[in-house]
Write an enzyme that holds these catalytic residues in place. Structure first.
Site, PDB file in Angstrom:
ATOM      1  CG  ASP A  65      37.295  19.822  43.531  1.00  0.00           C
ATOM      2  OD1 ASP A  65      36.729  20.624  44.165  1.00  0.00           O
ATOM      3  OD2 ASP A  65      35.962  18.792  43.479  1.00  0.00           O
ATOM      4  CB  SER A 144      27.449  36.781  46.950  1.00  0.00           C
ATOM      5  OG  SER A 144      25.976  37.497  46.291  1.00  0.00           O
ATOM      6  CE1 TYR A 157      26.342  31.959  45.684  1.00  0.00           C
ATOM      7  CE2 TYR A 157      25.371  33.537  45.962  1.00  0.00           C
ATOM      8  CZ  TYR A 157      26.441  33.185  44.982  1.00  0.00           C
ATOM      9  OH  TYR A 157      27.427  34.128  44.426  1.00  0.00           O
ATOM     10  CE  LYS A 161      29.167  32.734  47.249  1.00  0.00           C
ATOM     11  NZ  LYS A 161      31.407  32.924  46.613  1.00  0.00           N
TER      12      LYS A 161
HETATM   13  P1  NAD Z   1      31.696  30.977  36.491  1.00  0.00           P
HETATM   14  O1  NAD Z   1      30.546  29.959  37.106  1.00  0.00           O
HETATM   15  O2  NAD Z   1      31.481  31.884  35.604  1.00  0.00           O
HETATM   16  O3  NAD Z   1      32.889  30.480  38.051  1.00  0.00           O
HETATM   17  C1  NAD Z   1      32.706  29.662  38.901  1.00  0.00           C
HETATM   18  C2  NAD Z   1      34.024  29.041  38.884  1.00  0.00           C
HETATM   19  O4  NAD Z   1      34.521  28.414  39.631  1.00  0.00           O
HETATM   20  C3  NAD Z   1      34.407  28.493  37.475  1.00  0.00           C
HETATM   21  O5  NAD Z   1      35.134  28.162  36.000  1.00  0.00           O
HETATM   22  C4  NAD Z   1      34.065  27.082  37.711  1.00  0.00           C
HETATM   23  O6  NAD Z   1      34.530  25.398  36.976  1.00  0.00           O
HETATM   24  C5  NAD Z   1      35.167  27.287  39.255  1.00  0.00           C
HETATM   25  N1  NAD Z   1      34.551  25.844  40.721  1.00  0.00           N
HETATM   26  C6  NAD Z   1      33.155  25.867  40.690  1.00  0.00           C
HETATM   27  N2  NAD Z   1      33.848  24.952  41.530  1.00  0.00           N
HETATM   28  C7  NAD Z   1      34.562  24.576  41.466  1.00  0.00           C
HETATM   29  C8  NAD Z   1      35.859  24.257  42.487  1.00  0.00           C
HETATM   30  N3  NAD Z   1      35.265  22.993  43.420  1.00  0.00           N
HETATM   31  N4  NAD Z   1      37.367  24.231  42.387  1.00  0.00           N
HETATM   32  C9  NAD Z   1      37.336  24.663  41.450  1.00  0.00           C
HETATM   33  N5  NAD Z   1      37.575  25.681  40.567  1.00  0.00           N
HETATM   34  C10 NAD Z   1      35.520  25.533  40.857  1.00  0.00           C
HETATM   35  O7  NAD Z   1      30.748  32.098  37.923  1.00  0.00           O
HETATM   36  P2  NAD Z   1      30.944  33.648  38.320  1.00  0.00           P
HETATM   37  O8  NAD Z   1      30.285  34.590  38.865  1.00  0.00           O
HETATM   38  O9  NAD Z   1      32.231  34.881  37.811  1.00  0.00           O
HETATM   39  O10 NAD Z   1      31.546  32.738  39.604  1.00  0.00           O
HETATM   40  C11 NAD Z   1      32.937  33.799  40.279  1.00  0.00           C
HETATM   41  C12 NAD Z   1      32.103  34.030  41.802  1.00  0.00           C
HETATM   42  O11 NAD Z   1      31.526  35.286  41.759  1.00  0.00           O
HETATM   43  C13 NAD Z   1      31.249  32.901  42.517  1.00  0.00           C
HETATM   44  O12 NAD Z   1      32.267  32.700  43.974  1.00  0.00           O
HETATM   45  C14 NAD Z   1      29.883  33.030  42.950  1.00  0.00           C
HETATM   46  O13 NAD Z   1      29.587  32.951  43.933  1.00  0.00           O
HETATM   47  C15 NAD Z   1      30.777  35.040  42.963  1.00  0.00           C
HETATM   48  N6  NAD Z   1      29.367  35.951  42.655  1.00  0.00           N
HETATM   49  C16 NAD Z   1      29.119  35.428  41.089  1.00  0.00           C
HETATM   50  C17 NAD Z   1      27.806  36.704  40.981  1.00  0.00           C
HETATM   51  C18 NAD Z   1      27.425  36.570  39.751  1.00  0.00           C
HETATM   52  O14 NAD Z   1      26.135  37.681  39.005  1.00  0.00           O
HETATM   53  N7  NAD Z   1      27.408  36.291  38.363  1.00  0.00           N
HETATM   54  C19 NAD Z   1      27.661  37.455  42.310  1.00  0.00           C
HETATM   55  C20 NAD Z   1      27.967  37.282  43.333  1.00  0.00           C
HETATM   56  C21 NAD Z   1      28.722  36.429  43.509  1.00  0.00           C
END
Ligand code: NAD
Length: 268
Positions: A65, A144, A157, A161
């Site tokens: 975590d 992001s 959020y 970011k």
């Molecule tokens: P996702 O939920 O598939 O991946 C996020 C991962 O982080 C998950 O596996 C989750 O279990 C893990 N996680 C969350 N809190 C945690 C913690 N406290 N400790 C350890 N692990 C933790 O979603 P994603 O879209 O792949 O997100 C990955 C990153 O990309 C994030 O930082 C998100 O903000 C960023 N992001 C995503 C998007 C999008 O459109 N999907 C856009 C911009 C930025």
């Protein structure tokens, strides 16, 4: 370094990827491993289906975590103990927060800021001495498009970011003498991730919501699809590679132009 050395090959490098159990983080972990890096993934919600592919690619998955300093320290120390060094840190763990400020509880604020910002601080804090011992290295933070331009629907959020972008630039400046490069990727809208699916599960008309996400990004709209986790991973691979040896403190937006400004109008 000769031109011939400038290619994204990572043999002998050791990488830690947080939030690497799904979505963008999983794509990053797989791509770095496919390019020869020894990858250690920390995630607080592991995905059992990853097990076989992880084994094949030599990816070590650990429960971690990122909000908890002891967890983060253990993950970094595991990578150094088993990999013998540390070269790459990808701070990718993140959670969304689609709520207006007046509706956000103190616990929700802390969950979002602690995951998206404090987690990156903790990992950088514990990784930097090892990166220095390796003669330098690379940190990539998954920010992001919300870190470039704040959005009205998710102000907390966006704040997390935006602050992660600031942390990226501060670390890049402070640790340039150590030859540690620090950059950020700014994705969105990315499909096939748990975060995106959770957003879509919340709405009544999923199809309309997908269309809305796509139409907010000029290139996503032109292509008629969301961005893929692999397209974000490709940018991370470049940033951690020797090809980016003079690149630090930058943001690569993999958002199809979403953060550029107001897109051209389209007929309804
Ligand atoms: P996702 O939920 O598939 O991946 C996020 C991962 O982080 C998950 O596996 C989750 O279990 C893990 N996680 C969350 N809190 C945690 C913690 N406290 N400790 C350890 N692990 C933790 O979603 P994603 O879209 O792949 O997100 C990955 C990153 O990309 C994030 O930082 C998100 O903000 C960023 N992001 C995503 C998007 C999008 O459109 N999907 C856009 C911009 C930025």
């Amino acid at each position: 370094m000769s031109q011939a050395d400038v290619r994204p090959q990572l043999e002998g490098r050791v990488a830690v990827v947080t939030g690497g159990a799904s979505g963008i983080g999983r794509a990053i972990a797989v791509l770095l491993a496919e390019h020869g890096a020894r990858v250690f993934v920390g995630d607080y919600d592991p995905v059992a289906d990853n097990h076989q592919a992880s084994e094949q690619l030599g990816i070590v998955d650990r429960r971690c975590d990122v909000r908890i300093e002891a967890d983060v320290r253990e993950l970094i120390e595991l990578a150094v103990a088993e990999g013998g060094r540390l070269d790459i840190l990808v701070n990718n763990a993140g959670i969304g927060m689609v709520k207006q400020i007046v509706d956000v509880t103190e616990a929700e604020w802390s969950a979002c800021l602690d995951t998206n910002l404090k987690g990156a601080f903790l990992a950088a804090k514990h990784a930097i001495p090892h990166l220095i011992a390796s003669g330098g290295g690379s940190i990539v933070n998954t920010a992001s498009n919300a870190g470039i331009l704040p959005r009205a629907h998710d102000p907390v959020y966006s704040t997390s970011k935006g602050a992660l972008v600031a942390l990226t630039k501060c670390l890049a400046l402070c640790h340039s003498p150590d030859r540690i490069r620090v950059n950020a990727v700014c994705p969105g809208p990315v499909g096939d991730t748990r975060m995106m699916n959770a957003d879509l599960d919340r709405v009544e008309d999923r199809e309309a919501a997908v269309k809305q996400f796509i139409s907010a990004s000029p290139l996503a709209r032109a292509e008629g699809r969301m961005i893929s986790p692999q397209e974000v991973a490709a940018a991370v691979l470049y940033l951690v590679s020797d090809a980016a040896q003079m690149v630090t403190g930058t943001l690569i937006a993999i958002d199809g132009g979403k953060s550029l400004g107001v897109p051209p109008a389209v007929a309804p």
